[in-house]
Design a protein around this motif. Structure first.
Motif, mmCIF file in Angstrom:
data_model
loop_
_atom_site.group_PDB
_atom_site.id
_atom_site.type_symbol
_atom_site.label_atom_id
_atom_site.label_comp_id
_atom_site.label_asym_id
_atom_site.label_seq_id
_atom_site.Cartn_x
_atom_site.Cartn_y
_atom_site.Cartn_z
ATOM 1 N N TYR A 145 0.911 -1.221 0.042
ATOM 2 C CA TYR A 145 -0.017 0.249 -0.158
ATOM 3 C C TYR A 145 0.785 1.314 0.124
ATOM 4 N N LEU A 146 2.020 1.479 0.693
ATOM 5 C CA LEU A 146 2.718 2.405 1.082
ATOM 6 C C LEU A 146 3.753 2.603 -0.183
ATOM 7 N N PHE A 147 4.248 1.722 -1.030
ATOM 8 C CA PHE A 147 5.246 1.940 -1.830
ATOM 9 C C PHE A 147 5.019 0.872 -3.139
ATOM 10 N N GLY A 148 3.819 0.388 -3.183
ATOM 11 C CA GLY A 148 3.346 -0.266 -4.666
ATOM 12 C C GLY A 148 4.287 -1.392 -4.891
ATOM 13 N N ILE A 149 4.682 -1.671 -6.012
ATOM 14 C CA ILE A 149 5.312 -3.010 -6.215
ATOM 15 C C ILE A 149 6.567 -3.016 -5.810
ATOM 16 N N VAL A 150 7.284 -1.879 -5.507
ATOM 17 C CA VAL A 150 8.720 -2.268 -4.853
ATOM 18 C C VAL A 150 8.291 -2.693 -3.337
ATOM 19 N N GLY A 151 7.425 -2.062 -2.807
ATOM 20 C CA GLY A 151 7.090 -2.508 -1.263
ATOM 21 C C GLY A 151 6.685 -3.936 -1.433
ATOM 22 N N ALA A 152 6.138 -4.543 -2.388
ATOM 23 C CA ALA A 152 5.557 -6.003 -2.351
ATOM 24 C C ALA A 152 7.138 -6.718 -2.379
ATOM 25 N N LEU A 153 7.950 -6.306 -3.224
ATOM 26 C CA LEU A 153 9.080 -7.038 -3.428
ATOM 27 C C LEU A 153 10.108 -7.101 -1.993
ATOM 28 N N VAL A 154 9.825 -6.099 -1.226
ATOM 29 C CA VAL A 154 10.704 -6.189 -0.242
ATOM 30 C C VAL A 154 9.976 -6.271 1.311
ATOM 31 N N ALA A 155 8.814 -6.494 1.108
ATOM 32 C CA ALA A 155 7.880 -6.617 2.121
ATOM 33 C C ALA A 155 8.298 -7.645 3.219
ATOM 34 N N VAL A 156 8.360 -8.837 2.812
ATOM 35 C CA VAL A 156 8.808 -10.013 3.643
ATOM 36 C C VAL A 156 10.319 -9.967 4.129
ATOM 37 N N PRO A 157 11.362 -9.661 3.271
ATOM 38 C CA PRO A 157 12.598 -9.651 3.834
ATOM 39 C C PRO A 157 12.704 -8.562 4.778
ATOM 40 N N LEU A 158 12.155 -7.322 4.758
ATOM 41 C CA LEU A 158 12.057 -6.198 5.676
ATOM 42 C C LEU A 158 11.242 -6.919 6.981
ATOM 43 N N ALA A 159 9.971 -7.375 6.698
ATOM 44 C CA ALA A 159 9.436 -8.057 8.078
ATOM 45 C C ALA A 159 10.230 -8.933 8.756
ATOM 46 N N ALA A 160 11.099 -9.799 7.820
ATOM 47 C CA ALA A 160 12.188 -10.727 8.763
ATOM 48 C C ALA A 160 13.242 -9.958 9.613
ATOM 49 N N ALA A 161 13.779 -8.966 8.923
ATOM 50 C CA ALA A 161 14.677 -7.982 9.638
ATOM 51 C C ALA A 161 14.195 -7.265 10.621
ATOM 52 N N VAL A 162 13.026 -6.676 10.496
ATOM 53 C CA VAL A 162 12.303 -6.039 11.684
ATOM 54 C C VAL A 162 12.007 -7.006 12.995
ATOM 55 N N GLY A 163 11.614 -8.310 12.546
ATOM 56 C CA GLY A 163 11.226 -9.306 13.566
ATOM 57 C C GLY A 163 12.530 -9.481 14.424
ATOM 58 N N VAL A 164 13.688 -9.722 13.858
ATOM 59 C CA VAL A 164 14.993 -9.884 14.446
ATOM 60 C C VAL A 164 15.178 -8.844 15.425
ATOM 61 N N ILE A 165 15.249 -7.326 14.826
ATOM 62 C CA ILE A 165 15.267 -6.257 15.676
ATOM 63 C C ILE A 165 14.408 -6.136 16.788
ATOM 64 N N VAL A 166 13.117 -6.247 16.523
ATOM 65 C CA VAL A 166 12.291 -6.108 17.791
ATOM 66 C C VAL A 166 12.529 -7.434 18.875
ATOM 67 N N ARG A 167 12.876 -8.486 18.302
ATOM 68 C CA ARG A 167 13.429 -9.556 19.259
ATOM 69 C C ARG A 167 14.518 -9.002 20.269
ATOM 70 N N TYR A 168 15.505 -8.660 19.605
ATOM 71 C CA TYR A 168 16.657 -8.036 20.239
ATOM 72 C C TYR A 168 16.174 -6.714 21.297
ATOM 73 N N GLY A 169 15.407 -5.978 20.688
ATOM 74 C CA GLY A 169 14.643 -4.844 21.390
ATOM 75 C C GLY A 169 14.150 -5.558 22.977
ATOM 76 N N LEU A 170 13.226 -6.462 22.489
ATOM 77 C CA LEU A 170 12.417 -7.145 23.540
ATOM 78 C C LEU A 170 13.387 -7.872 24.673
ATOM 79 N N LYS A 171 14.438 -8.094 24.177
ATOM 80 C CA LYS A 171 15.333 -9.065 25.175
ATOM 81 C C LYS A 171 16.162 -7.834 26.017
ATOM 82 N N ALA A 172 16.467 -6.852 25.482
ATOM 83 C CA ALA A 172 17.202 -5.867 25.967
ATOM 84 C C ALA A 172 16.464 -5.081 26.983
ATOM 85 N N TYR A 173 14.855 -5.110 26.566
ATOM 86 C CA TYR A 173 13.877 -4.355 27.663
ATOM 87 C C TYR A 173 13.715 -5.397 28.882
ATOM 88 N N LEU A 174 13.524 -6.817 28.513
ATOM 89 C CA LEU A 174 13.265 -7.754 29.895
ATOM 90 C C LEU A 174 14.634 -7.870 30.617
#
Length: 362
Positions: free
Chosen positions: A315-344
């Motif tokens: 929705y935000l970036f059209g076809i370019v967004g569709a191409l990178v959506a899942v790889p970026l989601a995987a990267a964001v997931g790793v960053i969130v897990r590290y942030g949650l670990k630091a928070y805990l």
């Protein structure tokens, strides 16, 4: 620099990056494709370099083979795919009308005079879509062209993408070294570990899930073609490509395939059950053999998060967004897990004040 200032700096940098991508999305497709290809093919370049080939020669050979493969696909697969899409688009109004008649017959046989109002509303939707199919197809084509006319520029895709792949492959190690040199020295070690985890998750998708999608696409296409389903090759290959979104892609392909099977074969139930068996076998093949052995558990993302990321980035970036959506989601997931670990592990969560230097351990 305090932690708050560092967080503010990276937040501003992320916002600026998102704004730039939004402004430049119409010209980014060749570069995004080049980055994805270079990332996926970098291990091949490393392997060729280890056996004694110079890096430049290895990259030239890889890009040449990539261009040859794309040309072969365009020459041999492209016309067949275009023919199937054209036939499906031309036959869709007739198929919708047949579906409407079939539902009406079924409702009259099973429900008699007590047919629900929902069926009437569904019939109205099918009739409207059938009558306005040409307008819908024209609107879709015009929207794609208007929103991405620069993206689909043939010259940019054919000429720029191979150049981007070549230069990125040649300079891959140097670029990684430069990025490592930019890391804050105090946090370099944990950032490197986080980068390795992100690389594992993203590579599992781009290399692993890409291989799974290709295998599933061939399996579905050949199986549905063997069963005799009209447009089976097109529906099967599209279902395999959509497998990069777990469950949702398979569900969409199964729904379309089963609808076409009912329209084509009913009241003969054996071919319909064979089509259903193909989709169930493909899901079993994916869940039981392909994903565990090729992808593994490195992505570690919930299907709901993958679906949300796909819709949001598209929705935000059209076809370019569709191409990178899942790889970026995987990267964001790793960053969130590290942030949650630091928070805990922080005093914000535990409620305990950090020990002052020299204090005895409790």
């Amino acid at each position: 620099m305090r932690v708050e200032q560092q967080a503010l700096f990276w937040l501003i940098a992320a916002v600026v990056l998102v704004l730039l991508i939004g402004l430049l999305q119409e010209i980014l497709l060749p570069f995004v494709l080049g980055i994805l290809f270079a990332y996926g093919l970098n291990p091949v370049a490393d392997a060729l370099e280890r056996i004694g080939l110079p890096r430049v020669v290895s990259c030239l050979a890889i890009v040449a083979l990539l261009v040859i493969a794309i040309v072969l696909v365009i020459v041999f697969v492209g016309p067949v795919l275009v023919e199937h899409v054209t036939q499906f688009a031309n036959a869709l109004p007739t198929e919708l009308q047949r579906l409407q008649d079939l539902l009406q017959t079924w409702a009259q046989e099973k429900l008699g005079t007590h047919s629900p109002a929902a069926l009437q509303a569904f019939n109205s939707v099918l009739t409207s879509l059938s009558e306005n199919w040409e307008g819908v197809a024209s609107w879709v084509a015009q929207s794609l062209w208007t929103q991405g006319r620069a993206l689909f520029n043939v010259l940019s895709l054919v000429l720029i993408t191979p150049l981007v792949v070549f230069y990125l492959l040649v300079d891959w190690k140097r670029m990684l070294g430069e990025v490592d040199r930019w890391l804050p020295r105090e946090h370099a070690a944990p950032l490197r570990q986080m980068a390795r985890d992100i690389n594992g998750a993203v590579s599992a998708f781009i290399r692993g899930q890409g291989t799974v999608c290709l295998i599933l696409g061939c399996f579905y296409a050949l199986s549905l073609w063997a069963v005799g389903l009209h447009y089976g090759a097109l529906i099967g290959f599209a279902t395999g490509v959509l497998a990069f979104v777990p469950v949702l892609g398979w569900a969409i392909g199964t729904l379309i395939g089963m609808t076409l099977a009912v329209l084509q074969f009913w009241p003969d139930t054996l071919p319909v059950m064979l089509v259903l068996g193909v989709f169930l076998a493909g899901q079993a093949l994916d869940a039981g053999i392909l994903s565990p052995n090729i992808v593994g558990s490195k992505i570690g993302l919930h299907p709901v998060w993958l679906i949300f990321a796909l819709f949001a980035f598209s929705y935000l970036f059209g076809i370019v967004g569709a191409l990178v959506a899942v790889p970026l989601a995987a990267a964001v997931g790793v960053i969130v897990r590290y942030g949650l670990k630091a928070y805990l592990a922080s005093s914000v969560y535990t409620g305990e004040a950090p020990a002052a230097p020299g204090d005895p351990p409790v």
